[in-house]
Structures are given as C-alpha cells and as structure tokens.
Design a protein around this motif. Sequence first.
Motif, PDB file in Angstrom:
ATOM      1  N   LYS A 123       0.831  -1.205   0.000  1.00 33.32           N
ATOM      2  CA  LYS A 123       0.000   0.000   0.000  1.00 33.32           C
ATOM      3  C   LYS A 123       0.868   1.258   0.000  1.00 33.32           C
ATOM      4  N   CYS A 124       1.978   1.208   0.706  1.00 31.36           N
ATOM      5  CA  CYS A 124       2.898   2.354   0.672  1.00 31.36           C
ATOM      6  C   CYS A 124       3.421   2.590  -0.736  1.00 31.36           C
ATOM      7  N   ASP A 125       3.713   1.516  -1.447  1.00 35.02           N
ATOM      8  CA  ASP A 125       4.181   1.642  -2.830  1.00 35.02           C
ATOM      9  C   ASP A 125       3.104   2.258  -3.720  1.00 35.02           C
ATOM     10  N   MET A 126       1.849   1.841  -3.515  1.00 34.82           N
ATOM     11  CA  MET A 126       0.743   2.421  -4.286  1.00 34.82           C
ATOM     12  C   MET A 126       0.623   3.919  -4.008  1.00 34.82           C
ATOM     13  N   ALA A 127       0.684   4.286  -2.734  1.00 30.56           N
ATOM     14  CA  ALA A 127       0.526   5.690  -2.363  1.00 30.56           C
ATOM     15  C   ALA A 127       1.665   6.543  -2.909  1.00 30.56           C
ATOM     16  N   ALA A 128       2.872   6.008  -2.912  1.00 29.86           N
ATOM     17  CA  ALA A 128       4.003   6.746  -3.462  1.00 29.86           C
ATOM     18  C   ALA A 128       3.769   7.087  -4.927  1.00 29.86           C
ATOM     19  N   MET A 129       3.061   6.222  -5.622  1.00 24.76           N
ATOM     20  CA  MET A 129       2.751   6.435  -7.039  1.00 24.76           C
ATOM     21  C   MET A 129       1.582   7.403  -7.232  1.00 24.76           C
ATOM     22  N   ASP A 130       0.595   7.379  -6.325  1.00 24.75           N
ATOM     23  CA  ASP A 130      -0.697   7.985  -6.644  1.00 24.75           C
ATOM     24  C   ASP A 130      -1.231   9.032  -5.676  1.00 24.75           C
ATOM     25  N   SER A 131      -0.707   9.130  -4.443  1.00 29.55           N
ATOM     26  CA  SER A 131      -1.343   9.986  -3.442  1.00 29.55           C
ATOM     27  C   SER A 131      -0.861  11.431  -3.531  1.00 29.55           C
ATOM     28  N   LEU A 132      -1.811  12.345  -3.624  1.00 35.66           N
ATOM     29  CA  LEU A 132      -1.474  13.765  -3.582  1.00 35.66           C
ATOM     30  C   LEU A 132      -1.219  14.236  -2.154  1.00 35.66           C
ATOM     31  N   ALA A 133      -1.751  13.513  -1.181  1.00 36.85           N
ATOM     32  CA  ALA A 133      -1.575  13.855   0.235  1.00 36.85           C
ATOM     33  C   ALA A 133      -0.474  12.996   0.851  1.00 36.85           C
ATOM     34  N   ASN A 134       0.070  13.446   1.972  1.00 33.31           N
ATOM     35  CA  ASN A 134       0.960  12.604   2.759  1.00 33.31           C
ATOM     36  C   ASN A 134       0.164  11.433   3.320  1.00 33.31           C
ATOM     37  N   TYR A 135       0.843  10.340   3.662  1.00 27.09           N
ATOM     38  CA  TYR A 135       0.097   9.119   3.968  1.00 27.09           C
ATOM     39  C   TYR A 135       0.826   8.222   4.964  1.00 27.09           C
ATOM     40  N   SER A 136       0.009   7.440   5.663  1.00 24.22           N
ATOM     41  CA  SER A 136       0.458   6.283   6.429  1.00 24.22           C
ATOM     42  C   SER A 136      -0.695   5.295   6.442  1.00 24.22           C
ATOM     43  N   PHE A 137      -0.414   4.058   6.890  1.00 30.44           N
ATOM     44  CA  PHE A 137      -1.411   2.999   6.844  1.00 30.44           C
ATOM     45  C   PHE A 137      -1.429   2.214   8.146  1.00 30.44           C
ATOM     46  N   TYR A 138      -2.639   1.817   8.543  1.00 33.86           N
ATOM     47  CA  TYR A 138      -2.808   0.938   9.697  1.00 33.86           C
ATOM     48  C   TYR A 138      -2.624  -0.517   9.255  1.00 33.86           C
ATOM     49  N   LEU A 139      -2.037  -1.298  10.136  1.00 32.07           N
ATOM     50  CA  LEU A 139      -2.045  -2.756   9.982  1.00 32.07           C
ATOM     51  C   LEU A 139      -3.283  -3.286  10.683  1.00 32.07           C
ATOM     52  N   GLY A 140      -4.050  -4.132   9.997  1.00 31.73           N
ATOM     53  CA  GLY A 140      -5.252  -4.692  10.588  1.00 31.73           C
ATOM     54  C   GLY A 140      -4.944  -5.870  11.500  1.00 31.73           C
ATOM     55  N   ALA A 141      -5.628  -5.924  12.632  1.00 29.51           N
ATOM     56  CA  ALA A 141      -5.456  -7.037  13.579  1.00 29.51           C
ATOM     57  C   ALA A 141      -6.452  -8.145  13.267  1.00 29.51           C
ATOM     58  N   THR A 142      -6.002  -9.395  13.397  1.00 33.96           N
ATOM     59  CA  THR A 142      -6.865 -10.567  13.271  1.00 33.96           C
ATOM     60  C   THR A 142      -6.583 -11.504  14.444  1.00 33.96           C
ATOM     61  N   HIS A 143      -7.297 -12.626  14.466  1.00 32.69           N
ATOM     62  CA  HIS A 143      -7.074 -13.614  15.508  1.00 32.69           C
ATOM     63  C   HIS A 143      -5.676 -14.237  15.425  1.00 32.69           C
ATOM     64  N   ASP A 144      -5.059 -14.203  14.241  1.00 38.27           N
ATOM     65  CA  ASP A 144      -3.858 -15.015  14.053  1.00 38.27           C
ATOM     66  C   ASP A 144      -2.689 -14.273  13.396  1.00 38.27           C
ATOM     67  N   ASN A 145      -2.609 -12.955  13.545  1.00 34.85           N
ATOM     68  CA  ASN A 145      -1.451 -12.260  12.942  1.00 34.85           C
ATOM     69  C   ASN A 145      -0.609 -11.511  13.978  1.00 34.85           C
ATOM     70  N   ILE A 146      -0.513 -12.065  15.170  1.00 34.11           N
ATOM     71  CA  ILE A 146       0.279 -11.437  16.237  1.00 34.11           C
ATOM     72  C   ILE A 146       1.729 -11.218  15.796  1.00 34.11           C
ATOM     73  N   SER A 147       2.300 -12.164  15.080  1.00 35.68           N
ATOM     74  CA  SER A 147       3.703 -12.014  14.658  1.00 35.68           C
ATOM     75  C   SER A 147       3.877 -10.813  13.730  1.00 35.68           C
ATOM     76  N   GLN A 148       2.861 -10.536  12.903  1.00 34.74           N
ATOM     77  CA  GLN A 148       2.925  -9.368  12.022  1.00 34.74           C
ATOM     78  C   GLN A 148       2.832  -8.081  12.841  1.00 34.74           C
ATOM     79  N   ILE A 149       1.966  -8.077  13.833  1.00 37.26           N
ATOM     80  CA  ILE A 149       1.827  -6.896  14.694  1.00 37.26           C
ATOM     81  C   ILE A 149       3.132  -6.638  15.442  1.00 37.26           C
ATOM     82  N   GLU A 150       3.738  -7.683  15.956  1.00 40.09           N
ATOM     83  CA  GLU A 150       5.006  -7.536  16.695  1.00 40.09           C
ATOM     84  C   GLU A 150       6.126  -7.020  15.801  1.00 40.09           C
ATOM     85  N   GLY A 151       6.026  -7.272  14.484  1.00 37.14           N
ATOM     86  CA  GLY A 151       7.077  -6.863  13.552  1.00 37.14           C
ATOM     87  C   GLY A 151       6.933  -5.454  13.009  1.00 37.14           C
TER      88      GLY A 151
END
Length: 454
Positions: A110-138
């Motif tokens: 998504k950051c790569d997409m925004a670098a190509m297309d966003s006129l505004a400054n940007y950041s993105f949330y990581l979505g939480a699920t029952h089974d992605n704790i390792s992604q959140i920790e990273g």
Amino acid sequence: MSSTLIQNATIASAEGLRQGSVLISEDRISDISYDGQEPSGNADVVIDATGYLLFPGIIDDHVHFREPGLTRKATIASESRAAVAGGVTTVFDMPNCIPQTTSLQALRNKCDMAAMDSLANYSFYLGATHDNISQIEGINPATTCGVKLFMGSSTGNMLVDDRADVLNILKASPVIVAVHCEDSGIISRNMQHYTELCGSEPPVCYHPLIRSAEACYASSALAIELADKASAHLHLLHISTARELSLLKQGDVCNKSITAEACPAHLFFTDADYGTLGTRIKCNPAVKTRDDRDALRSAVASGLIDVVGTDHAPHLLEEKTGGCKSAASGMPVLPYSLSAMLEMADDGAFSICDIVRTMCNNPARLFNMKERGFIRPGYKADLTLVRKRSEDDDNDGLWTVRDNRVPNKCRWSPFNGYKFKYRVAYTWVNGNMVYRQGVINDKYRGEQVFFDRL
C-alpha cells in the motif's frame, strides 16, 4: 521549488487567531511574522490572504480509500484529490480493503501504491486478526501509524471480539491500537427484534436503534478495561454517544493512554436527518440523537474528545439502496470535513481554536508525527487557506455542494445541496500548491509520514 509568501492571513492556532504572514521555502515554513511585519527572505510567489483563515494542514487519522480491491468505489488517487481539495494534507488509511492489510508485506504494497498515486501525505494501519500477532510484533513504529482493531462491524476475519485475543493484540502492539467498538451480540439481538417488528429489511431510521448506544458503550468499556490490563495505548474511533464520554478523562493528549476520536458525521447530523437523507448518512456506528450530537460537540470544546477524523468511507450510490440490512454503511466526507466543522463553529458548537487542536495539533502529537501539525518555522509546509463567503458574493452556486461536482470517484456527498459558508481556497503539501481555487495539481505526490517514537 519556488518560495511562496502567504501575506496578511488570519493565522489560526489552538491559542487564538492572529494576523500574520508565512514564508514557505522549499518544503518548509521558513519564517512567520505577525501584525503587519514582513517575514525575512524573498518570495517568488505572493498570495494576498487578506480576509482568509490559514490553518496547519488537516491531518485525518481515519480514512478508507478502498485500494486495493475495491477501486470501483474509490482509489488512493481519487480520494487523495478529494482530501487536498478539502484542506487535508495527511491521511491515515484503514486496512479493510481486498486483500486486507493484515501482513507487513501488504502494508509495504500500500505504501508503494501511495508513493505512485497519493497527492496527500500518507500512512497505513495494519489490521489485527485472531492469528497475525507475529505481524503486529514486527511493525516498525517509525513508519506505521497504528494497528486497527475491529471489535464490531467488520468483514472477513477482521472481527476480533474474544477477550483473550483482544488482550493479546493490545499487549503485542508496539504502536497505538485504534479500535472500532460495537458489541456484535447486542447488535444481533436488536436486528432480530426489529426484523420481527418491521420485516426483513427494517427502514434506515431504525439503524441507530439496532446499532445502539448500548452496543457502543458495552464494547468501548470492554476495550478500555482490556487496554488497562495490557498497559496499551488505546485510541477509540468515532465515538457516537453521550454515554461513552463518561468513559473518557480530561487531560493533554500526550499524557493519556486512552484517547478518543469524533467524526464530522456524528457532530453534524442527527437521527432526525434519516427522514430526508436516508441511507446517505447510514454509517457504523450510527448517527444518533440530538442529545448525543450535542454532547459530542461539547466534548470537542472541552478537550474530552482528542481528535476529529472523518471515517471517510465511499460507496457507490447504488450500494446505498435498501434499509438497515442491505444498504452499505459509510459515507464520503472529504472534501467537506473542514467546511462542516467551521460551519458548526460559526453556530457556537465549539471554536476555530478547537478545530485546530483536534484536526491539526493533536493528531500530530498523538501519533508523534515529525514536524507536522503546526504553523512553526522549520516544520513541513502543510497549510490550508480558507475563505469565508461574504454577504455580497455573487458566485452563490459555487458554495453549494453538488453531487456532480465532487472530486470523489463515487460522485456523491451526504452534504449534497448544502451551502457552506466556508470553502478551502488553497492547499499546500510539503510546500507544493496542490489545490488552488477549484483546480487540483495532479502532478505532485505526497510523502510517507514518519513518526518520532522511541
């Protein structure tokens, strides 16, 4: 990049309004002067801002730009155009797209997409699920605004309402956890009651009774209880009820572990508006009573509400047909969020200073953004210049919102037909004029936002 002098503006801050001029050099504010004095340095472009309000660029901590996967409704390109047309210079985008942003690789994509297309400054949330704790920790706290946790009203596997799972997510996150709070059990029981009463498709006027104040309060109270146990920073999104305000505390945003957001929709509309606007104002959580709206307005003024973000959530207009079950929930609020807030300030709901605090200063401070959110020398030149309609303005129609004139891809607005007294005239993103009197500069691209976190 040329330098720009914004001359003789009324500069808005949380402390008050003051006449002054601002010099932009490259991507920064290089000097500010007040009370008729001129900033030091020369300018290639001079903007006479006499009679205009100058704000720090609006920071919207809560948007759904729908890309990837839902681009029939919106794209990063289309909605960032709508953002800058409304004076919004930075957006934090939510993860419920297709595929969902629940992995670090999806976040990078998504950051790569925004670098190509966003006129505004940007950041993105990581979505939480029952089974992605390792992604959140990273998560890298310097590049990711937060984790989004749906404790109600979500798609796919992003609904997390088990106490143990929520607690684990709160403990694991190295960044703010922004949470959507509605109790699914209460909502299900309410839906069953109103389908028995009204038939299989209850009219939209029942939406705030199905997605009730009780459902919001129960979920918010649980989220706060678990965040306290986890010693986590919890950010309650789109508070919609007076009762939830009893869960919040006064204080400086940087000294709170529980912070809260309100949205223009819940501050502007009431359940009386379902009769005329119907599903155009159907959103989750629902627009509720006048008493709820007025309590939220008071909370913005008092500082109990820390941030105002839009929950900008475009759908095609044909997806808004039906009632409580079938009509899509969500509305496109950009590019009219600042105009709506200023309209409410004119009506005495809160002050222009409160708008600066909740839409500019506090989002920057809450998320520890580097050098944004204030009009200060050395800060990034994210700026918004606003004009108020005069009594003798002969371009009356230009101040009226029309579906066929909105820059959003979905081509409609809940404010259709509304005549605002305030309109964004200019927007600068990192010193670049990206919007001027109705014309959008599509050539410029915003920057990824960085966060100053230990």
